[in-house]
Design a protein around this motif. Structure first.
Motif, short mmCIF file in Angstrom:
data_model
loop_
_atom_site.label_atom_id
_atom_site.label_comp_id
_atom_site.label_asym_id
_atom_site.label_seq_id
_atom_site.Cartn_x
_atom_site.Cartn_y
_atom_site.Cartn_z
N GLY A 190 -70.84 1.74 -29.97
CA GLY A 190 -71.37 2.30 -28.73
C GLY A 190 -72.17 3.52 -29.11
O GLY A 190 -71.60 4.58 -29.40
N ILE A 191 -73.46 3.39 -29.18
CA ILE A 191 -74.31 4.43 -29.76
C ILE A 191 -74.82 5.39 -28.69
O ILE A 191 -75.35 4.96 -27.67
CB ILE A 191 -75.49 3.80 -30.53
CG1 ILE A 191 -74.95 2.90 -31.64
CG2 ILE A 191 -76.40 4.87 -31.11
CD1 ILE A 191 -75.99 1.98 -32.23
N GLY A 192 -74.65 6.68 -28.94
CA GLY A 192 -75.12 7.70 -28.04
C GLY A 192 -74.03 8.20 -27.10
O GLY A 192 -72.90 7.68 -27.10
N PRO A 193 -74.38 9.22 -26.29
CA PRO A 193 -75.67 9.90 -26.26
C PRO A 193 -75.97 10.65 -27.56
O PRO A 193 -75.07 11.18 -28.19
CB PRO A 193 -75.52 10.89 -25.10
CG PRO A 193 -74.38 10.37 -24.27
CD PRO A 193 -73.46 9.72 -25.25
N LEU A 194 -77.25 10.67 -27.90
CA LEU A 194 -77.75 11.42 -29.05
C LEU A 194 -78.82 12.37 -28.54
O LEU A 194 -79.97 11.98 -28.31
CB LEU A 194 -78.32 10.47 -30.10
CG LEU A 194 -77.29 9.56 -30.80
CD1 LEU A 194 -77.98 8.43 -31.54
CD2 LEU A 194 -76.43 10.38 -31.77
N LEU A 250 -62.76 0.58 -44.17
CA LEU A 250 -62.89 0.63 -42.72
C LEU A 250 -62.92 2.09 -42.29
O LEU A 250 -62.00 2.84 -42.57
CB LEU A 250 -61.72 -0.09 -42.04
CG LEU A 250 -61.34 -1.47 -42.58
CD1 LEU A 250 -60.27 -2.10 -41.69
CD2 LEU A 250 -62.54 -2.38 -42.71
N CYS A 251 -63.98 2.45 -41.57
CA CYS A 251 -64.20 3.84 -41.22
C CYS A 251 -64.38 3.98 -39.72
O CYS A 251 -65.27 3.35 -39.13
CB CYS A 251 -65.45 4.36 -41.95
SG CYS A 251 -65.90 6.07 -41.58
N GLY A 252 -63.53 4.77 -39.08
CA GLY A 252 -63.62 5.04 -37.65
C GLY A 252 -62.79 6.25 -37.32
O GLY A 252 -62.31 6.96 -38.21
N TYR A 253 -62.56 6.47 -36.04
CA TYR A 253 -61.75 7.61 -35.61
C TYR A 253 -60.28 7.20 -35.62
O TYR A 253 -59.60 7.19 -34.61
CB TYR A 253 -62.19 8.06 -34.21
CG TYR A 253 -61.64 9.40 -33.77
CD1 TYR A 253 -62.02 10.58 -34.44
CD2 TYR A 253 -60.76 9.51 -32.70
CE1 TYR A 253 -61.53 11.81 -34.04
CE2 TYR A 253 -60.27 10.74 -32.29
CZ TYR A 253 -60.65 11.87 -32.96
OH TYR A 253 -60.16 13.10 -32.56
N TYR A 254 -59.81 6.85 -36.84
CA TYR A 254 -58.47 6.30 -37.00
C TYR A 254 -57.49 7.40 -37.44
O TYR A 254 -57.86 8.36 -38.10
CB TYR A 254 -58.45 5.19 -38.05
CG TYR A 254 -59.48 4.11 -37.86
CD1 TYR A 254 -59.79 3.63 -36.58
CD2 TYR A 254 -60.14 3.55 -38.94
CE1 TYR A 254 -60.72 2.63 -36.41
CE2 TYR A 254 -61.08 2.54 -38.78
CZ TYR A 254 -61.38 2.10 -37.51
OH TYR A 254 -62.31 1.11 -37.35
N GLY A 255 -56.22 7.20 -37.07
CA GLY A 255 -55.19 8.14 -37.48
C GLY A 255 -55.27 9.47 -36.76
O GLY A 255 -54.72 10.46 -37.23
N PHE A 284 -68.44 -1.77 -46.60
CA PHE A 284 -68.10 -0.59 -45.79
C PHE A 284 -68.39 -0.92 -44.34
O PHE A 284 -69.46 -1.43 -44.01
CB PHE A 284 -68.94 0.61 -46.24
CG PHE A 284 -68.74 1.85 -45.41
CD1 PHE A 284 -67.72 2.74 -45.70
CD2 PHE A 284 -69.57 2.12 -44.33
CE1 PHE A 284 -67.53 3.88 -44.93
CE2 PHE A 284 -69.40 3.25 -43.56
CZ PHE A 284 -68.37 4.14 -43.86
N ILE A 285 -67.43 -0.62 -43.46
CA ILE A 285 -67.56 -0.99 -42.04
C ILE A 285 -67.31 0.22 -41.16
O ILE A 285 -66.24 0.84 -41.22
CB ILE A 285 -66.57 -2.11 -41.67
CG1 ILE A 285 -66.74 -3.33 -42.57
CG2 ILE A 285 -66.73 -2.50 -40.20
CD1 ILE A 285 -65.62 -4.35 -42.43
N TRP A 286 -68.31 0.55 -40.32
CA TRP A 286 -68.03 1.45 -39.19
C TRP A 286 -67.25 0.62 -38.19
O TRP A 286 -67.78 -0.33 -37.60
CB TRP A 286 -69.33 1.86 -38.52
CG TRP A 286 -70.03 3.06 -39.05
CD1 TRP A 286 -69.55 4.01 -39.90
CD2 TRP A 286 -71.37 3.46 -38.74
NE1 TRP A 286 -70.50 4.96 -40.14
CE2 TRP A 286 -71.63 4.65 -39.44
CE3 TRP A 286 -72.37 2.92 -37.92
CZ2 TRP A 286 -72.84 5.32 -39.35
CZ3 TRP A 286 -73.58 3.57 -37.84
CH2 TRP A 286 -73.82 4.76 -38.54
N GLY A 287 -66.00 0.97 -37.93
CA GLY A 287 -65.13 0.09 -37.19
C GLY A 287 -65.05 0.31 -35.70
O GLY A 287 -63.96 0.49 -35.17
N GLY A 288 -66.16 0.29 -35.02
CA GLY A 288 -66.15 0.28 -33.56
C GLY A 288 -66.08 1.65 -32.93
O GLY A 288 -65.71 2.65 -33.56
N GLY A 289 -66.45 1.70 -31.65
CA GLY A 289 -66.34 2.94 -30.87
C GLY A 289 -67.60 3.77 -30.84
O GLY A 289 -68.65 3.37 -31.35
#
Length: 351
Positions: free
Chosen positions: A110-114, A5-10, A70-75
């Motif tokens: 939630g993709i962007g802004p890019l 699980l991969c995200g802006y965790y911790g 492998f999971i991009w876990g939201g956000g």
């Protein structure tokens, strides 16, 4: 099956921790999670799951080698407004997982802004090779559709996070309102001063008790302390590190004034009246979808009396989402659980 699980965790952000808690809540029972975290020890202690250092190349590589998914876990992982490093990191790990043959899921994104061609290319390429893609808002859906990538659209999964009671909350004076602000270039010291004066007037008029909730304390606490100093006897700072308690605190609140995206979602899910201060496209879209009152930070009125009047109107005459509306949104948010079930359990396909 082991899934990374991969995200802006911790990293101490309440919204991202809530996404992790919801992902763990929705993960199929036969899937064993391994979390990439900025603070592995804290993540392991809080959630009771194994974690490793997201910044250790050897640890990340070992985690991928031990896993099947492998999971991009939201956000908002794939955006380059904060820094181009975010899509470079998340896109790099995603592509590595895909090259190693793992099933890969872009979950509740939630993709962007890019704004850069490189980050747009990285994001598009990563998504094209995913086993499954789910997004949480119409703007992200439009972008992924433009790229011709199959996807599922459903509300942010935090709508479905199970709340927990906050010890001592009901001992605080009522009625209560909550404030969830964050630093931003548009929230200048002058605007914060105007906001504070309006809040003092609002509190006097309503006799409410003010809960100041720093969603990411390392960023938000200084603002909460400024507001508390102006309202020392009728406010309290609540620093909540458990995502389910952060979700649960809004059950004891009449109205919220928030910049934080997940603060607005948690409050709305608890039938609070919501006043949004828009600093980001994701907040603007949420305001439009749910008809929240509010204004963009850079268009905030310069007269505290006008601000106070807007808040008073919502407090006295405004309405929250109905229980029927909330139930419908939660049901749709649970589609993200179905995405996980289909991609990890029912699918034999590989990423």
């Amino acid at each position: 099956m082991r899934a990374v699980l991969c995200g802006y965790y911790g990293k101490g952000n309440g919204g991202d921790e809530a996404l992790l808690a919801t992902l763990l809540q929705m993960l199929p029972a036969q899937v064993k999670p391994l979390v990439l975290s900025g603070n592995p020890e804290e993540t392991q202690l809080r959630y009771g799951v194994p974690a490793c250092d997201r910044f250790s190349a050897s640890a990340v590589l070992q985690a991928l080698r031990q896993s099947e998914a492998f999971i991009w876990g939201g956000g908002s992982l794939m955006q380059d407004v904060t820094s181009p490093m975010s899509p470079l990191y998340y896109g790099g790990v995603m592509r590595l997982a895909q090259q190693m043959g793992l099933r890969t899921i872009a979950w509740a994104q939630g993709i962007g802004p890019l704004n850069r061609s490189l980050t747009r290319w990285i994001t598009r390429t990563s998504l094209q090779h995913c086993t499954a893609v789910s997004v949480r808002d119409g703007g992200s859906a439009s972008l992924v559709a433009e790229w011709g990538i199959p996807f599922i659209l459903a509300p942010d999964p935090v709508w479905a996070l199970e709340p927990e009671p906050v010890p001592g909350l009901w001992d605080l004076p009522a009625p209560r309102i909550a404030i969830a602000l964050r630093p931003h270039p548009y929230l200048t010291s002058e605007r914060l001063h105007i906001f504070t004066k309006a809040l003092i007037d609002f509190q006097k008029a309503t006799q409410t008790f003010v809960l100041l909730i720093p969603f990411q304390p390392i960023q938000d606490l200084a603002i909460a302390q400024t507001l508390h100093a102006a309202l020392p006897d009728v406010s309290q700072i609540l620093t909540l590190t458990q995502p389910r308690q952060l979700r649960g605190v809004f059950r004891g609140v009449e109205m919220v004034i928030a910049m934080r995206f997940h603060g607005l979602i948690m409050a709305a899910a608890a039938e609070c009246r919501c006043f949004a201060m828009n600093y980001d496209p994701k907040v603007r879209q949420l305001m439009q979808e749910l008809d929240f009152r509010g204004w963009a930070i850079d268009q905030m009125p310069s007269d505290p009396a006008v601000i106070c009047r807007d808040w008073m109107e919502l407090y006295a005459n405004g309405s929250s989402l109905s229980s029927h509306q909330i139930s419908a949104i939660v049901d749709r948010a649970l589609i993200h659980r179905e995405v996980l079930e289909k991609a990890l359990v029912n699918s034999g396909a590989s990423g």
